[in-house]
Design a protein around this motif. Structure first.
Motif, short mmCIF file in Angstrom:
data_model
loop_
_atom_site.label_atom_id
_atom_site.label_comp_id
_atom_site.label_asym_id
_atom_site.label_seq_id
_atom_site.Cartn_x
_atom_site.Cartn_y
_atom_site.Cartn_z
N PRO A 21 0.83 -1.21 0.00
CA PRO A 21 0.00 0.00 0.00
C PRO A 21 0.86 1.26 0.00
O PRO A 21 1.98 1.25 0.50
N SER A 22 0.35 2.32 -0.56
CA SER A 22 1.09 3.58 -0.59
C SER A 22 1.35 4.09 0.82
O SER A 22 2.39 4.67 1.11
N THR A 23 0.39 3.87 1.72
CA THR A 23 0.57 4.18 3.14
C THR A 23 0.36 2.89 3.91
O THR A 23 -0.77 2.45 4.10
N TYR A 24 1.45 2.27 4.32
CA TYR A 24 1.34 0.96 4.96
C TYR A 24 1.30 1.10 6.47
O TYR A 24 1.70 2.11 7.04
N LEU A 25 0.80 0.04 7.12
CA LEU A 25 0.69 0.02 8.56
C LEU A 25 2.08 -0.10 9.18
O LEU A 25 2.86 -0.98 8.82
N THR A 26 2.39 0.78 10.12
CA THR A 26 3.69 0.80 10.78
C THR A 26 3.60 0.17 12.17
O THR A 26 2.50 -0.15 12.65
N GLU A 27 4.74 0.06 12.80
CA GLU A 27 4.77 -0.48 14.16
C GLU A 27 3.99 0.41 15.13
O GLU A 27 3.32 -0.10 16.05
N LEU A 28 4.01 1.72 14.92
CA LEU A 28 3.24 2.61 15.79
C LEU A 28 1.75 2.49 15.51
O LEU A 28 0.93 2.56 16.43
N ASP A 29 1.39 2.29 14.24
CA ASP A 29 -0.02 2.08 13.89
C ASP A 29 -0.55 0.82 14.57
O ASP A 29 -1.72 0.76 14.96
N LEU A 30 0.31 -0.19 14.70
CA LEU A 30 -0.12 -1.45 15.33
C LEU A 30 -0.49 -1.22 16.80
O LEU A 30 -1.44 -1.83 17.30
N LEU A 31 0.23 -0.34 17.46
CA LEU A 31 -0.13 0.00 18.84
C LEU A 31 -1.51 0.65 18.89
O LEU A 31 -2.31 0.36 19.80
N THR A 32 -1.78 1.51 17.92
CA THR A 32 -3.11 2.15 17.86
C THR A 32 -4.19 1.11 17.61
O THR A 32 -5.27 1.17 18.22
N GLY A 45 5.78 -9.29 13.39
CA GLY A 45 6.32 -10.41 12.64
C GLY A 45 7.34 -10.00 11.61
O GLY A 45 7.70 -8.82 11.46
N ASP A 46 7.81 -10.99 10.85
CA ASP A 46 8.86 -10.75 9.86
C ASP A 46 8.37 -9.95 8.66
O ASP A 46 9.18 -9.49 7.86
N ASN A 47 7.04 -9.77 8.52
CA ASN A 47 6.54 -8.95 7.42
C ASN A 47 6.75 -7.45 7.67
O ASN A 47 6.57 -6.63 6.78
N LEU A 48 7.16 -7.10 8.89
CA LEU A 48 7.59 -5.74 9.21
C LEU A 48 8.94 -5.86 9.92
O LEU A 48 9.01 -5.81 11.15
N PRO A 49 10.01 -6.08 9.16
CA PRO A 49 11.31 -6.43 9.76
C PRO A 49 11.90 -5.31 10.59
O PRO A 49 12.30 -4.26 10.07
N LEU A 50 11.99 -5.53 11.89
CA LEU A 50 12.44 -4.50 12.81
C LEU A 50 13.90 -4.14 12.62
O LEU A 50 14.32 -3.01 12.91
N HIS A 51 14.71 -5.08 12.12
CA HIS A 51 16.14 -4.79 11.95
C HIS A 51 16.39 -3.77 10.85
O HIS A 51 17.49 -3.24 10.73
N ASN A 69 1.05 1.08 27.84
CA ASN A 69 0.98 -0.14 28.64
C ASN A 69 0.69 -1.36 27.77
O ASN A 69 -0.13 -2.21 28.11
N ILE A 70 1.39 -1.42 26.64
CA ILE A 70 1.25 -2.52 25.69
C ILE A 70 2.53 -3.35 25.70
O ILE A 70 3.63 -2.81 25.52
N SER A 71 2.41 -4.65 25.91
CA SER A 71 3.56 -5.55 25.89
C SER A 71 3.94 -5.88 24.45
O SER A 71 3.07 -5.97 23.57
N LEU A 72 5.23 -6.10 24.23
CA LEU A 72 5.72 -6.38 22.89
C LEU A 72 6.31 -7.77 22.78
O LEU A 72 6.98 -8.25 23.69
N GLU A 73 6.04 -8.41 21.64
CA GLU A 73 6.73 -9.62 21.21
C GLU A 73 7.23 -9.34 19.80
O GLU A 73 6.61 -8.57 19.06
N ILE A 74 8.35 -9.96 19.43
CA ILE A 74 8.89 -9.67 18.11
C ILE A 74 9.16 -10.97 17.36
O ILE A 74 9.18 -12.06 17.95
N GLY A 75 9.36 -10.84 16.05
CA GLY A 75 9.57 -12.02 15.23
C GLY A 75 10.49 -11.76 14.06
O GLY A 75 10.73 -10.62 13.68
N ALA A 76 11.00 -12.85 13.50
CA ALA A 76 11.93 -12.75 12.38
C ALA A 76 11.85 -14.03 11.56
O ALA A 76 11.22 -15.00 11.95
N ARG A 77 12.53 -13.99 10.43
CA ARG A 77 12.57 -15.14 9.51
C ARG A 77 14.01 -15.38 9.08
O ARG A 77 14.75 -14.44 8.80
N GLY A 78 14.40 -16.66 9.03
CA GLY A 78 15.74 -17.01 8.61
C GLY A 78 16.66 -17.22 9.80
O GLY A 78 17.38 -16.32 10.21
N LEU A 79 16.65 -18.42 10.37
CA LEU A 79 17.36 -18.70 11.62
C LEU A 79 18.83 -18.99 11.33
O LEU A 79 19.24 -20.15 11.22
#
Length: 269
Positions: A21-32, A45-51, A69-79
């Motif tokens: 999308p031209s304006t995609y969902l960001t990590e901050l949008d996910l909190l909202t 998840g790995d579809n929004l690579p934090l690195h 007051n939102i807890s975070l979990e993170i993810g990646a692909r390629g071990l």
């Protein structure tokens, strides 16, 4: 068990390589989004690579999550060893307690012994920081292979991120997979699904449904996990059947997410 959402709850809004999308969902949008649906846990998840985010963006993400007051979990692909080390560091930065990993990546499919070896090298870092690594059951490896990996590593800080649909890609049904992997599950992806025969009768199609509207028996799944007391978080994921435009698909998954979370909440009170 705590209920949350992820970037794979809103896969079309985050975007895919073919549909960005031209304006995609960001990590901050996910909190909202989490605030809007009334949950206090998000998994990136790995579809929004934090690195790939700048250091300041990670700091802002962490600060905003704490403020809300939102807890975070993170993810990646390629071990790989380097990639796992990098994401352990990012987890520390974000105060995440769970690191979910898909083993395979493009042109990278390590064998079981290699996977075990990589995890054992980084195991002291996981244990010292009390960070739990969850390997997601994905398309290639069988449930028994995942169980073997966890047994050989032999740490309470390494387990399974149990996805309710992925193992169908390895030719295994949910009951079989849960029977094998429930004792090792540290995080569950609640992804409802439907299976229908194609009009020409030669084959089936598997796709997503809003939670409670498909073939996934959510109460049964949770009942199977609870006795082992290792699974502390559950994440709504969605395979939203796309519409004829990306805008419509994004609107559809947003509606599905709201409906699904409302269905799931009574199981997590």
């Amino acid at each position: 068990m705590q209920l949350g959402i992820s970037t794979y709850t809103y896969g079309w809004a985050v975007g895919t390589p073919e549909n960005r999308p031209s304006t995609y969902l960001t990590e901050l949008d996910l909190l909202t989004k989490a605030e809007q649906v009334g949950v206090s846990l998000v998994q990136v998840g790995d579809n929004l690579p934090l690195h790939q985010l700048p250091a300041q963006s990670l700091r802002t993400f962490s600060q905003e999550a704490q403020a809300k007051n939102i807890s975070l979990e993170i993810g990646a692909r390629g071990l790989t060893e380097d990639h796992l080390h990098l994401y352990i560091r990012i987890a520390r930065q974000l105060n995440a307690r769970l690191l979910r990993f898909v083993v395979d990546a493009k042109d990278y499919e390590p064998n079981v012994d290699t996977i075990i070896s990589i995890i054992k090298v980084l195991l002291p870092q996981l244990e010292n920081t009390q960070l739990t690594l969850g390997l997601e059951n994905h398309d290639r490896l069988k449930a028994k292979e995942f169980a073997y990996i966890i047994e050989q590593v032999g740490s309470p800080f390494v387990g399974i991120c149990l996805d309710s649909v992925n193992s169908m890609g390895a030719g295994e049904g949910l009951e079989q997979v849960v029977e094998i992997l429930a004792p090792y599950t540290v995080n569950v992806h609640i992804k409802d699904f439907g299976i229908k025969r194609l009009p020409h009768l030669m084959g089936f199609q598997i796709d997503g449904r809003p939670a409670g509207k498909g073939m996934l028996n959510v109460p049964w799944l949770l009942e199977k996990l609870i006795p082992y007391q290792r699974c502390h978080t559950a994440i709504l994921e969605q395979w939203v059947v796309p519409e004829d435009t990306l805008e419509k698909s994004i609107g559809k998954e947003d509606a599905w997410a709201t409906e699904s979370i409302q269905y799931l909440k009574p199981y997590f009170t």
